[in-house]
Design a protein around this motif. Structure first.
Motif, PDB file in Angstrom:
ATOM      1  N   ILE A 156      12.131  -3.835  34.906  1.00  0.00           N
ATOM      2  CA  ILE A 156      13.468  -4.435  34.817  1.00  0.00           C
ATOM      3  C   ILE A 156      14.404  -3.556  33.994  1.00  0.00           C
ATOM      4  CG2 ILE A 156      14.758  -6.388  33.877  1.00  0.00           C
ATOM      5  CD1 ILE A 156      12.399  -8.177  34.633  1.00  0.00           C
ATOM      6  N   ASP A 163      17.645  -2.059  35.859  1.00  0.00           N
ATOM      7  CA  ASP A 163      18.946  -2.606  35.452  1.00  0.00           C
ATOM      8  C   ASP A 163      19.887  -1.533  34.914  1.00  0.00           C
ATOM      9  OD1 ASP A 163      18.135  -5.085  36.237  1.00  0.00           O
ATOM     10  OD2 ASP A 163      17.932  -5.954  34.243  1.00  0.00           O
ATOM     11  N   LEU A 184       8.282 -11.196  38.594  1.00  0.00           N
ATOM     12  CA  LEU A 184       9.571 -10.605  38.975  1.00  0.00           C
ATOM     13  C   LEU A 184      10.264 -11.370  40.104  1.00  0.00           C
ATOM     14  CD1 LEU A 184       8.747  -6.764  38.932  1.00  0.00           C
ATOM     15  CD2 LEU A 184       9.871  -8.121  37.166  1.00  0.00           C
ATOM     16  N   SER A 228      12.190 -14.165  40.417  1.00  0.00           N
ATOM     17  CA  SER A 228      13.607 -14.535  40.276  1.00  0.00           C
ATOM     18  C   SER A 228      14.483 -13.293  40.152  1.00  0.00           C
ATOM     19  CB  SER A 228      13.800 -15.448  39.072  1.00  0.00           C
ATOM     20  OG  SER A 228      13.404 -14.802  37.876  1.00  0.00           O
ATOM     21  N   TRP A 229      13.989 -12.281  39.441  1.00  0.00           N
ATOM     22  CA  TRP A 229      14.737 -11.015  39.330  1.00  0.00           C
ATOM     23  C   TRP A 229      14.901 -10.381  40.708  1.00  0.00           C
ATOM     24  CZ3 TRP A 229      13.166  -6.051  40.634  1.00  0.00           C
ATOM     25  CH2 TRP A 229      13.979  -5.005  40.179  1.00  0.00           C
ATOM     26  N   ASP A 253      17.533 -12.265  42.793  1.00  0.00           N
ATOM     27  CA  ASP A 253      18.882 -11.998  42.293  1.00  0.00           C
ATOM     28  C   ASP A 253      19.410 -10.678  42.850  1.00  0.00           C
ATOM     29  OD1 ASP A 253      21.188 -12.417  40.478  1.00  0.00           O
ATOM     30  OD2 ASP A 253      20.362 -10.702  39.407  1.00  0.00           O
ATOM     31  N   ASN A 254      18.559  -9.659  42.870  1.00  0.00           N
ATOM     32  CA  ASN A 254      18.996  -8.362  43.393  1.00  0.00           C
ATOM     33  C   ASN A 254      19.081  -8.350  44.921  1.00  0.00           C
ATOM     34  OD1 ASN A 254      19.304  -6.309  41.117  1.00  0.00           O
ATOM     35  ND2 ASN A 254      17.362  -7.296  40.583  1.00  0.00           N
ATOM     36  N   CYS A 265      20.221  -3.451  42.905  1.00  0.00           N
ATOM     37  CA  CYS A 265      20.339  -2.882  41.550  1.00  0.00           C
ATOM     38  C   CYS A 265      21.452  -1.846  41.493  1.00  0.00           C
ATOM     39  CB  CYS A 265      19.008  -2.251  41.134  1.00  0.00           C
ATOM     40  SG  CYS A 265      17.663  -3.426  40.886  1.00  0.00           S
TER      41      CYS A 265
END
Length: 634
Positions: A336, A340, A578, A580-581, A584-585, A627
């Protein structure tokens, strides 16, 4: 390694905007010094320096003693000490100290031999260079035959601009991403040469030389270094008829030139480190580095999931060579943090998740004070190292038989790959199953190749990556004696150029580290390219030359295990910590994807992931896009 940039500008744009953007984006590529020179009122060259040698006399942009050439240079001339000896006979004593820099040696060779002869005949290394000729009033830009160092450029009605990174150009010219190109890039690791995600900005290709005069007339040509010319270079294995030589003699000859090459590539005034994954290529590089150094430090990444972790093998090699070994475990939180801050590392969406562990380990190497790291990149492409080559060779053999026999052979293969202890990586096992399910026995070898290399093999709108080898001037075009040579050429033109070299350069430069790749040294590469594939696949093994050489150091057991690659346990991470991450991306990626078919496919991939399927390779380009998009919007 460094960063270079330049601008020939007949417009009203402010050059200071480009200088500021270049400074910001090249600060990690060249942290030691940032400088620029106005060559005339419309032209400037600039340089961000990572100092490796000749710090006092290596300042750039650099002008030749004769005054004809002005140069910015990124990379390393490995044989500069040899070239320096010939210059000493022709240079005044007052100038001798200046030759401590390999760039100075290169520039003075230009004065004596001209641009093309210096690049094609004399300079051996990994580099990209921009040269202004005051006499002919033109810019020449060229790189080595593998394009190890990136360079981007744009030609307009009133400007020509180039830079080691893409974003300074796009920001200066205020270019938005090309959505059509963006959608296309999702089907591959990245955009196909020479295009980038920004319309009108291109990437310099392998062995490409471009010329721009004061009227913005543009010419491009391709060149082949003499090292790859079998008539002129004794290191090219074709020149000593390797096909008819016993395998052992080819092996002995390779060991001789490999040992010489490693020794030549070690700098005199900098400590070096090595990436040691525990694989064949990095192990060989580390072994021969250790032979020439009093103390070598090696670095590896370990993974929580044992299915992907090769750190135990790295430790075995480190113990054997008595290196000071550093092992770092990577976790989802590290991924992450890296992703990010995506555009600190790379300028385009990049579909290979191995960028993450590569960036992670280079950060650790930087924290130990190193500026140079050796890597085994290129060994798989040049020496037939991928597992798929065995199955492609099998498919060529099967082509000789009628369909019913090929179907029987495919059935046997399906049973073989279902056996857990068979020596196959998880990725190749999965893709072979895919090939069988799609009618392996009815496919041509090129169709099988294309399926084995695809990340998005379920998507019916993908492009055939084999076509890219036609777009790149290749030093290998004359070596297409067979389909197997063609597959290797495609891997070099596609996977190595578009993926491996981009990843290694981006990840290392994000931590201000120069990566050195011995397998791409002209002496080693010319040897490998000249060998017949049957020599490379002696006894039906992949990269036999390298495996037998490593076996002589570590024993047979070390080379018979399956290759895992530098891969993360990504499917598990994306399903769990990972998840939810990831979503989101992916939502960010969906916001700019224009294809409804692709969005539907993406939703299906997520369902497949959560059902337990291995689809992270297909999902990662979309995650990478999300990202990237969030970073450029900041």
């Amino acid at each position: 390694m460094c960063g270079i940039f330049g601008l020939l500008n007949y417009d009203n744009h402010q050059n200071l905007d480009f200088l500021k953007s270049s400074h910001d984006f090249l600060s990690k590529r060249g942290p030691d010094e940032f400088s620029f020179t106005e060559l005339h009122k419309n032209l400037l060259f600039g340089h961000a320096r990572l100092s490796i040698s000749g710090k006092e006399f290596g300042k750039q942009p650099m002008k030749s003693f004769c005054g004809r050439y002005h140069v910015v240079f990124n990379g390393e001339i490995y044989n500069h000490e040899y070239l320096k000896k010939s210059l000493l006979k022709k240079i005044t004593s007052q100038r001798i100290m200046d030759l401590s820099s390999d760039t100075r040696v290169f520039v003075e060779f230009l004065s004596l031999h001209g641009i093309e002869e210096t690049i094609k005949k004399h300079a051996e290394g990994s580099f990209v260079v921009a040269i202004y000729d005051y006499l002919e009033k033109k810019i020449t830009i060229a790189n080595d035959n593998f394009a190890e160092k990136p360079l981007y450029y744009s030609l307009g009605n009133k400007h020509f601009i180039f830079c080691s990174r893409l974003l300074p150009i796009s920001k200066y010219l205020k270019i938005n991403p090309d959505i059509e190109s963006l959608n296309s890039s999702l089907l591959k690791v990245r955009n196909i040469f020479p295009n980038t995600i920004f319309n009108g900005v291109k990437r310099l290709g392998p062995g490409q030389l471009i010329e721009i005069d004061s009227k913005l007339s543009f010419k491009t040509k391709n060149y082949i270094h003499n090292s790859f010319n079998k008539k002129e270079n004794k290191n090219n294995s074709n020149s000593f008829k390797s096909k008819n030589r016993p395998f052992k003699k080819n092996l002995d000859y390779f060991e001789e030139i490999f040992s010489e090459t490693i020794k030549e590539m070690i700098p005199k005034d900098q400590k070096v480190s090595a990436l040691l994954s525990g694989g064949i290529d990095s192990s060989l590089v580390s072994i021969y580095l250790a032979k020439n150094l009093s103390c070598l430090e090696t670095f590896t990444v370990s993974f929580p999931d044992q299915e992907y972790d090769e750190s135990i093998y790295a430790r075995e090699v480190a113990t054997h060579i008595r290196s000071k070994h550093n092992e770092y475990k990577i976790f989802p939180s590290d991924l992450i943090e890296i992703m990010d801050n995506y555009t600190d590392i790379i300028d385009e969406p990049f579909g290979d998740s191995s960028l993450v562990p590569s960036t992670f380990i280079f950060k650790k190497i930087k924290s130990k004070g190193f500026k140079i790291t050796f890597s085994g990149d290129g060994g798989d492409e040049l020496f037939y190292g991928y597992e798929r080559y065995r199955y492609l060779r099998m498919s060529l053999w099967m082509d000789k038989f009628p369909v019913f026999l090929r179907k029987s052979a495919a059935a046997i293969l399906e049973k073989v790959i279902s056996i857990k202890y068979v020596n196959l990586s998880p990725n190749i096992r999965y893709k072979l199953k895919k090939a069988i399910d799609n009618g392996f026995h009815l496919m041509t070898s090129r169709e099988i190749y294309n399926l084995l290399i695809q990340q998005n093999s379920n998507l019916n709108i993908f492009s055939n990556r084999l076509d890219n080898s036609k777009n790149i001037n290749s030093i290998f075009s004359s070596l297409h004696q067979s389909e197997m040579h063609f597959f290797r050429t495609s891997d070099i033109a596609n996977y190595m150029y578009e993926d491996t070299l981009v990843k290694t350069d981006s990840a290392s430069m994000a931590s201000s580290i120069e990566s050195r790749l011995p397998f791409l040294h002209p002496k080693i590469a010319s040897f490998a390219l000249g060998l017949d594939y049957k020599v490379h696949m002696h006894n039906f093994k992949t990269k036999s030359i390298l495996k037998y050489l490593l076996q002589s150091h570590l024993g047979k057991e070390f080379i018979t295990r399956p290759k895992k690659g530098f891969s993360l346990p990504l499917d598990k991470w994306l399903r769990e910590s990972l998840n939810s991450w990831m979503k989101d991306n992916i939502d960010a990626a969906k916001s700019i994807i224009q294809s409804e078919e692709m969005i539907t496919y993406l939703d299906e991939l997520i369902i497949s992931l959560e059902s337990g399927d291995r689809v992270s390779d297909a999902l990662w380009p979309f995650i990478s896009l999300g990202c990237w998009y969030k970073c450029i919007k900041k």
